[in-house]
Design a protein around this motif. Structure first.
Motif, PDB file in Angstrom:
ATOM      1  N   VAL A   1       0.677  -1.127   0.027  1.00  0.00           N
ATOM      2  CA  VAL A   1      -0.023   0.155   0.028  1.00  0.00           C
ATOM      3  C   VAL A   1       0.806   1.271   0.117  1.00  0.00           C
ATOM      4  O   VAL A   1       0.548   2.172  -0.623  1.00  0.00           O
ATOM      5  CB  VAL A   1      -0.929  -0.056   1.429  1.00  0.00           C
ATOM      6  N   ALA A   2       2.118   1.124   0.450  1.00  0.00           N
ATOM      7  CA  ALA A   2       2.935   2.254   0.344  1.00  0.00           C
ATOM      8  C   ALA A   2       3.633   2.409  -0.741  1.00  0.00           C
ATOM      9  O   ALA A   2       4.014   1.505  -1.362  1.00  0.00           O
ATOM     10  CB  ALA A   2       4.217   2.337   1.474  1.00  0.00           C
ATOM     11  N   HIS A   3       3.000   3.640  -1.500  1.00  0.00           N
ATOM     12  CA  HIS A   3       3.503   3.639  -2.872  1.00  0.00           C
ATOM     13  C   HIS A   3       3.944   5.182  -2.856  1.00  0.00           C
ATOM     14  O   HIS A   3       3.498   6.157  -2.452  1.00  0.00           O
ATOM     15  CB  HIS A   3       2.102   3.529  -3.410  1.00  0.00           C
ATOM     16  N   GLY A   4       4.913   5.512  -3.815  1.00  0.00           N
ATOM     17  CA  GLY A   4       5.653   6.718  -4.114  1.00  0.00           C
ATOM     18  C   GLY A   4       4.810   7.281  -5.423  1.00  0.00           C
ATOM     19  O   GLY A   4       4.324   6.566  -6.296  1.00  0.00           O
ATOM     20  N   GLY A   5       4.576   8.620  -5.293  1.00  0.00           N
ATOM     21  CA  GLY A   5       4.095   9.060  -6.563  1.00  0.00           C
ATOM     22  C   GLY A   5       2.907   9.828  -6.523  1.00  0.00           C
ATOM     23  O   GLY A   5       2.073   9.749  -5.208  1.00  0.00           O
TER      24      GLY A   5
ATOM     25  N   ASP B   1       0.702  17.137 -14.816  1.00  0.00           N
ATOM     26  CA  ASP B   1       1.404  16.485 -15.573  1.00  0.00           C
ATOM     27  C   ASP B   1       2.912  16.758 -15.631  1.00  0.00           C
ATOM     28  O   ASP B   1       3.300  17.726 -16.413  1.00  0.00           O
ATOM     29  CB  ASP B   1       0.971  16.349 -17.327  1.00  0.00           C
ATOM     30  N   GLU B   2       3.618  16.058 -14.848  1.00  0.00           N
ATOM     31  CA  GLU B   2       4.868  16.308 -14.585  1.00  0.00           C
ATOM     32  C   GLU B   2       5.759  16.165 -15.754  1.00  0.00           C
ATOM     33  O   GLU B   2       7.146  16.730 -15.691  1.00  0.00           O
ATOM     34  CB  GLU B   2       5.597  15.671 -13.188  1.00  0.00           C
ATOM     35  N   GLY B   3       5.445  15.027 -16.669  1.00  0.00           N
ATOM     36  CA  GLY B   3       6.215  14.438 -17.597  1.00  0.00           C
ATOM     37  C   GLY B   3       7.489  13.612 -17.129  1.00  0.00           C
ATOM     38  O   GLY B   3       8.382  13.699 -17.251  1.00  0.00           O
ATOM     39  N   ILE B   4       6.743  12.397 -16.468  1.00  0.00           N
ATOM     40  CA  ILE B   4       7.754  11.483 -15.967  1.00  0.00           C
ATOM     41  C   ILE B   4       7.417  10.310 -16.861  1.00  0.00           C
ATOM     42  O   ILE B   4       6.375   9.648 -16.928  1.00  0.00           O
ATOM     43  CB  ILE B   4       7.441  11.254 -14.471  1.00  0.00           C
TER      44      ILE B   4
ATOM     45  N   GLY C   1       9.686  22.678 -19.637  1.00  0.00           N
ATOM     46  CA  GLY C   1      10.300  21.213 -19.841  1.00  0.00           C
ATOM     47  C   GLY C   1       9.664  20.358 -18.811  1.00  0.00           C
ATOM     48  O   GLY C   1       9.195  20.716 -17.615  1.00  0.00           O
ATOM     49  N   ASP C   2       9.753  18.979 -19.337  1.00  0.00           N
ATOM     50  CA  ASP C   2       9.388  18.029 -18.432  1.00  0.00           C
ATOM     51  C   ASP C   2      10.258  17.543 -17.226  1.00  0.00           C
ATOM     52  O   ASP C   2      11.224  18.417 -17.098  1.00  0.00           O
ATOM     53  CB  ASP C   2       9.418  16.671 -19.246  1.00  0.00           C
ATOM     54  N   LEU C   3       9.524  17.075 -16.109  1.00  0.00           N
ATOM     55  CA  LEU C   3      10.583  16.720 -14.839  1.00  0.00           C
ATOM     56  C   LEU C   3      11.633  16.189 -15.157  1.00  0.00           C
ATOM     57  O   LEU C   3      12.807  16.339 -14.740  1.00  0.00           O
ATOM     58  CB  LEU C   3       9.605  16.140 -13.927  1.00  0.00           C
ATOM     59  N   ASP C   4      11.738  15.074 -16.172  1.00  0.00           N
ATOM     60  CA  ASP C   4      12.943  14.298 -16.578  1.00  0.00           C
ATOM     61  C   ASP C   4      13.832  15.249 -17.010  1.00  0.00           C
ATOM     62  O   ASP C   4      15.211  15.084 -16.763  1.00  0.00           O
ATOM     63  CB  ASP C   4      12.660  13.230 -17.640  1.00  0.00           C
ATOM     64  N   VAL C   5      13.591  16.378 -17.774  1.00  0.00           N
ATOM     65  CA  VAL C   5      14.600  17.372 -18.243  1.00  0.00           C
ATOM     66  C   VAL C   5      15.113  18.228 -17.304  1.00  0.00           C
ATOM     67  O   VAL C   5      16.193  18.449 -16.949  1.00  0.00           O
ATOM     68  CB  VAL C   5      14.116  18.235 -19.393  1.00  0.00           C
ATOM     69  N   LEU C   6      14.029  18.735 -16.323  1.00  0.00           N
ATOM     70  CA  LEU C   6      14.408  19.682 -15.413  1.00  0.00           C
ATOM     71  C   LEU C   6      15.144  19.208 -14.189  1.00  0.00           C
ATOM     72  O   LEU C   6      16.179  19.854 -13.518  1.00  0.00           O
ATOM     73  CB  LEU C   6      13.240  20.366 -14.781  1.00  0.00           C
ATOM     74  N   LEU C   7      15.249  17.498 -14.175  1.00  0.00           N
ATOM     75  CA  LEU C   7      16.023  16.980 -13.014  1.00  0.00           C
ATOM     76  C   LEU C   7      17.222  16.706 -13.266  1.00  0.00           C
ATOM     77  O   LEU C   7      18.201  16.279 -12.172  1.00  0.00           O
ATOM     78  CB  LEU C   7      15.135  15.869 -12.377  1.00  0.00           C
ATOM     79  N   LYS C   8      17.895  16.764 -14.676  1.00  0.00           N
ATOM     80  CA  LYS C   8      18.946  16.308 -15.060  1.00  0.00           C
ATOM     81  C   LYS C   8      20.422  16.790 -14.048  1.00  0.00           C
ATOM     82  O   LYS C   8      20.361  17.814 -13.803  1.00  0.00           O
ATOM     83  CB  LYS C   8      19.636  16.782 -16.480  1.00  0.00           C
ATOM     84  N   GLY C   9      20.892  15.887 -13.467  1.00  0.00           N
ATOM     85  CA  GLY C   9      21.954  16.172 -12.558  1.00  0.00           C
ATOM     86  C   GLY C   9      21.443  16.477 -11.049  1.00  0.00           C
ATOM     87  O   GLY C   9      22.666  16.623 -10.433  1.00  0.00           O
ATOM     88  N   ARG C  10      20.439  16.333 -10.871  1.00  0.00           N
ATOM     89  CA  ARG C  10      19.937  16.552  -9.338  1.00  0.00           C
ATOM     90  C   ARG C  10      18.704  15.609  -9.002  1.00  0.00           C
ATOM     91  O   ARG C  10      17.972  16.121  -8.347  1.00  0.00           O
ATOM     92  CB  ARG C  10      19.662  17.870  -9.231  1.00  0.00           C
ATOM     93  N   GLU C  11      19.026  14.453  -9.557  1.00  0.00           N
ATOM     94  CA  GLU C  11      17.987  13.257  -9.144  1.00  0.00           C
ATOM     95  C   GLU C  11      18.033  13.254  -7.679  1.00  0.00           C
ATOM     96  O   GLU C  11      16.592  12.959  -7.164  1.00  0.00           O
ATOM     97  CB  GLU C  11      18.200  12.155 -10.036  1.00  0.00           C
TER      98      GLU C  11
ATOM     99  N   PRO D   1       9.560   6.765 -10.604  1.00  0.00           N
ATOM    100  CA  PRO D   1      10.937   6.131 -10.768  1.00  0.00           C
ATOM    101  C   PRO D   1      11.726   6.974  -9.806  1.00  0.00           C
ATOM    102  O   PRO D   1      12.732   6.431  -9.667  1.00  0.00           O
ATOM    103  CB  PRO D   1      11.082   6.479 -12.182  1.00  0.00           C
ATOM    104  N   TYR D   2      11.126   8.196  -9.352  1.00  0.00           N
ATOM    105  CA  TYR D   2      12.096   8.944  -8.542  1.00  0.00           C
ATOM    106  C   TYR D   2      12.206   8.532  -7.057  1.00  0.00           C
ATOM    107  O   TYR D   2      12.650   9.174  -6.186  1.00  0.00           O
ATOM    108  CB  TYR D   2      11.694  10.278  -8.746  1.00  0.00           C
TER     109      TYR D   2
END
Lengths: 64, 310
Positions: free
Chosen positions: A60-64, B95-98, B131-141, B237-238
């Motif tokens: 149930v713990a889910h990121g996002g 829509d963060e764009g992930i 830009g999408d989050l994927d782009v904005l995050l480059k190098g600071r994941e 994924p982050y």
């Protein structure tokens, strides 16, 4: 019994009758972070499982 | 061999002897499906009423990611609408764009709003921030959740303001709230610990309400399964980068060994808030020199993230 883990992989467990909480413990899963179905029905972790049961563990713990 | 019936734990609500579907660890109660649904609806209603989250005539923008919490939030608010005169709902999805994550949850959000007949607005990082989050995050994941959280709050506030909303409803649950309290303590971030975004202060911000704040993730997922609204969706994924995942693991461990820990953390925060002068929270509010939005310094956090010149 067949165990379906949160990542959907399955395990076979030959251990007779035991509380679901004990099954979770064996797989290193904290009961606070999951819910469980036994043969498709939601059950509390204190319920028992037997040889022929299918136990599905849903995280149930889910990121996002 | 035990029969299925004798193996079932029974609901402890009176009078009821239906098979239990959940155990509430802090109270020790066992609930069947009917009483679990009623419990979730009652706790939601009580939270809204006790904290006076909604007033007649409110236009509530529900932050709808399409995930479990925001889905439950929209369902519960929508079901409660007839009891609130003149209150309207809209849903806002950011829509963060992930890649490989957001498309599926947005699809779930669209399906839900169509089914409920709720007006739905979708805003994207690409259109708002270039830009999408994927782009904005480059190098600071490693700062992914911080960066995303700041941008998402701005996107949500912008969309809510444009839609004429008087409240923003967020699907933060008990686990989220307890994690946030502990994270603020670990960071030594006293202003955020005592800040109450639901208060509507400073006046320039739309109040943010959290009607699920006393419901655990387990109660919410159980409610969704029992009402036929649960669907498995991918995980962001982050997530693994975040301090939150460490705090989450720590807190679920504590909650298992000491049931009630999460609620106690929130009660402690509320007590600290009650004894803290309001000025100790957010600082004075001014306009960002770059974008003109309200902020507490010369340059807002969004402009800093986007690298706008200061």
């Amino acid at each position: 019994m067949q165990i379906i883990l949160p990542d959907r992989s399955t395990r076979q467990l030959d251990c007779g009758t035991l509380p679901i909480e004990e099954i979770l413990h064996r797989f290193g899963i904290n009961p606070v972070s999951v819910i469980v179905t036994r043969n498709g029905r939601l059950v509390p972790e204190t319920a028992y499982a037997e040889e022929d049961d299918e136990i599905r563990i849903i995280r149930v713990a889910h990121g996002g | 061999m035990l029969t299925p019936d004798s193996r079932d734990v029974r609901c402890t609500s009176t009078p009821c002897s239906e098979p239990a579907v959940i155990r509430l660890r802090d109270s020790g109660q066992y609930l069947c499906s009917t009483h679990c649904i009623r419990h979730v609806e009652n706790l939601f209603s009580r939270t809204v009423e006790d904290q006076r989250m909604i007033a007649p005539g409110d236009r509530i923008a529900v932050a709808l990611s399409g995930g479990k919490d925001s889905t439950a939030l929209l369902l519960l608010l929508h079901a409660a609408l007839p009891a609130w005169p003149g209150v309207t709902l809209i849903a806002v999805t950011v829509d963060e764009g992930i890649a490989g994550y957001r498309d599926e949850t947005i699809g779930a959000a669209v399906e839900l709003t169509v089914r409920l007949g709720v007006e739905h607005h979708i805003v994207s990082f690409a259109s708002l921030f270039g830009g999408d989050l994927d782009v904005l995050l480059k190098g600071r994941e490693s700062r992914s959740c911080t960066v995303c959280g700041i941008l998402r709050r701005r996107a949500l506030a912008t969309a809510a303001r444009q839609a004429g909303a008087t409240r923003i409803a967020i699907g933060h649950n008990l686990d989220d709230e307890a994690q946030t309290v502990l994270m603020n303590l670990l960071r030594g971030d006293f202003p955020h610990l005592v800040q109450d975004a639901a208060s509507g202060e400073p006046e320039c911000f739309i109040p943010r309400i959290k009607p699920l704040a006393w419901l655990s993730e387990r109660e919410i997922v159980t409610y969704l399964i029992l009402t036929g609204n649960y669907r498995e969706l991918p995980e962001c994924p982050y997530t693994g980068f975040a301090l939150r995942s460490e705090v989450r693991a720590m807190l679920t461990g504590l909650e298992f060994r000491h049931p009630g820990t999460m609620k106690n953390l929130i009660r402690s925060r509320d007590t600290i808030r009650q004894h803290t002068p309001r000025a100790s929270g957010v600082g004075s509010v001014q306009r960002c020199r770059e974008c003109g939005e309200h902020c507490s310094g010369e340059i807002c956090q969004v402009c800093r993230i986007l690298g706008r010149p200061g």
